[in-house]
Design an enzyme around this catalytic site. Structure first.
Site, mmCIF file in Angstrom:
data_model
loop_
_atom_site.group_PDB
_atom_site.id
_atom_site.type_symbol
_atom_site.label_atom_id
_atom_site.label_comp_id
_atom_site.label_asym_id
_atom_site.label_seq_id
_atom_site.Cartn_x
_atom_site.Cartn_y
_atom_site.Cartn_z
ATOM 1 N N ASP A 198 0.873 -1.172 0.000
ATOM 2 C CA ASP A 198 0.000 0.000 0.000
ATOM 3 C C ASP A 198 0.904 1.214 0.000
ATOM 4 O O ASP A 198 1.845 1.292 0.783
ATOM 5 C CB ASP A 198 -0.884 -0.008 1.250
ATOM 6 C CG ASP A 198 -1.843 1.175 1.241
ATOM 7 O OD1 ASP A 198 -2.539 1.365 0.234
ATOM 8 O OD2 ASP A 198 -1.873 1.929 2.231
ATOM 9 N N GLU A 282 -2.658 -1.508 -5.145
ATOM 10 C CA GLU A 282 -3.939 -0.918 -5.503
ATOM 11 C C GLU A 282 -3.812 -0.180 -6.830
ATOM 12 O O GLU A 282 -2.759 0.342 -7.176
ATOM 13 C CB GLU A 282 -4.427 0.028 -4.420
ATOM 14 C CG GLU A 282 -3.482 1.182 -4.162
ATOM 15 C CD GLU A 282 -3.847 1.941 -2.898
ATOM 16 O OE1 GLU A 282 -5.016 2.325 -2.782
ATOM 17 O OE2 GLU A 282 -2.965 2.145 -2.053
ATOM 18 N N ASP A 362 -1.777 1.484 6.967
ATOM 19 C CA ASP A 362 -1.337 1.061 5.630
ATOM 20 C C ASP A 362 -1.085 -0.451 5.566
ATOM 21 O O ASP A 362 -1.241 -1.068 4.516
ATOM 22 C CB ASP A 362 -0.067 1.815 5.216
ATOM 23 C CG ASP A 362 -0.302 3.320 5.123
ATOM 24 O OD1 ASP A 362 -1.460 3.718 4.929
ATOM 25 O OD2 ASP A 362 0.670 4.081 5.252
#
Ligand SMILES: [Zn+2]
Length: 386
Positions: A198, A282, A362
């Protein structure tokens, strides 16, 4: 972990190689004129499209503009100096920006109408066919139509077959970028090493197993210098020579920051690819994040899109699988029990009232990304045979 080898088919890979070129004084002037002519061509074609749209709601096609340009060349000395294919590439670039515009309008977004490129906002042009107007030699020379032989520093050899060449200006430096076809992607790796990352504000990146990578301090220092130099520009009078000098200084700092950041991204991406055969991240929609938050400065500074692009291409080269997932709710949901725990960006810890999980935000997000990558990878991750 059966998901690893699924859906991976062979396809050809493109890779870009960027080299600094050293034009002499005359060549530099010619390059500047050529860049300026491409910019004017871009803007003139944009103007035509705008007029047609505003007066008769008609849209002009690329083929029409290409035909117009062909005729225009006989009376415009500057246009006559442009390599025809490279001029077409500039007009296609405009075409693409209109296609993106209309695609976004269709999908219900409100994009800005394609904009005229101001001086300094148009920095490159492309030769789309090998040998047509531009050729790069492995002896360290670049031949450019109407300019001649330019010295190139080939700090590393390019790989595969050159498909297109672009000329780019960054502050007072010039570069050639070779986009190469480097052949089929390698076979997928056999190891079962998995990571999800992340990218965030507190740390440059965090992994699902709780490791963090910070932004390097030299980058922070350069960014500070960038802000100071930027302020110095805005203090100077517009149109004055002091302002021009300050702008030039600012461009140099920008270039340094961009180089440092790219090096950092390459290093971190290499480390991840060496260690892991499967990487999940992501899929970023930076634009909506930037719009919605006061943290926009640090978000764009982190250059995550660039990093993820580098990571993807390194992974593909190494035979690692790179999967990106829809980031929706990845930072809110609990990675242990799935409960949605709403928290603002400023809240750095995920504390689940449902199952009691406490995790740096995170790291929690990275775990959710991994789970999503396994069960719902985005469709565009499945590449088709080239
Ligand atoms: Zn929970």
């Amino acid at each position: 972990m059966l998901f690893m080898a699924c859906g991976v088919r062979s396809y050809t890979m493109r890779k870009a190689f960027k080299y600094r070129i050293y034009p002499n004084v005359n060549q530099k002037r010619e390059l500047e004129i050529m860049l300026e002519t491409h910019r004017r061509l871009y803007n003139e074609c944009l103007g035509q499209r705008k007029d047609a749209y505003e007066t008769s709601q008609k849209s002009i096609k690329y083929t029409e503009q290409s035909a117009w340009f062909k005729a225009e060349r006989s009376s415009n000395g500057y246009y006559a100096q442009l390599n025809f294919s490279s001029a077409q590439a500039t007009m296609r670039r405009l075409q693409r920006s209109f296609e993106n515009f209309f695609r976004r309008v269709k999908s219900g977004e409100k994009p800005g109408y394609p904009r005229f490129k101001g001086y300094g906002r148009f920095t490159s042009w492309t030769y789309p066919a090998v040998g047509d107007g531009c050729r790069l030699f492995d002896s360290g020379k670049l031949r450019l139509q109407n300019i001649g032989m330019v010295k190139v520093k080939l700090h590393r050899p390019w790989q595969g077959e050159i498909k297109t060449l672009s000329i780019k200006q960054e502050a007072d430096h010039w570069y050639v970028i070779a986009s190469c076809d480097v052949g089929d992607a390698p076979e997928p790796r056999a190891e079962q090493t998995t990571v999800a990352i992340d990218v965030g504000i507190e740390h440059f990146l965090s992994t699902d197993d709780g490791q963090h990578v910070s932004n390097p301090t030299y980058l922070k220092q350069s960014l500070k210098k960038l802000r100071v130099t930027g302020r110095s520009v805005s203090r100077k009078k517009k149109g004055g020579s002091n302002r021009r000098k300050a702008v030039h200084q600012l461009q140099k700092v920008h270039r340094k920051v961009a180089n440092q950041r790219r090096d950092f991204h390459h290093k971190e991406a290499s480390k991840l690819v060496q260690r892991y055969a499967y990487i999940a991240a992501e899929s970023l929609n930076i634009k909506s994040m930037v719009r919605n938050s006061r943290l926009s400065r640090s978000i764009s500074d982190a250059g995550w899109n660039q990093f993820l692009g580098i990571l993807r291409s390194k992974a593909e080269e190494a035979g690692s699988v790179f999967v990106d997932v829809d980031p929706k709710h990845t930072s809110q949901d609990c990675s242990e029990c799935g409960a949605r725990v709403h928290k603002k960006l400023s809240v750095r810890w995920h504390k689940c009232p449902n199952c009691g999980l406490k995790l740096q935000r995170d790291v929690n997000a990275a775990r959710n990304i991994l789970a999503k990558a396994r069960y719902e990878p985005l469709k565009h991750n499945v590449r088709h045979q080239a």
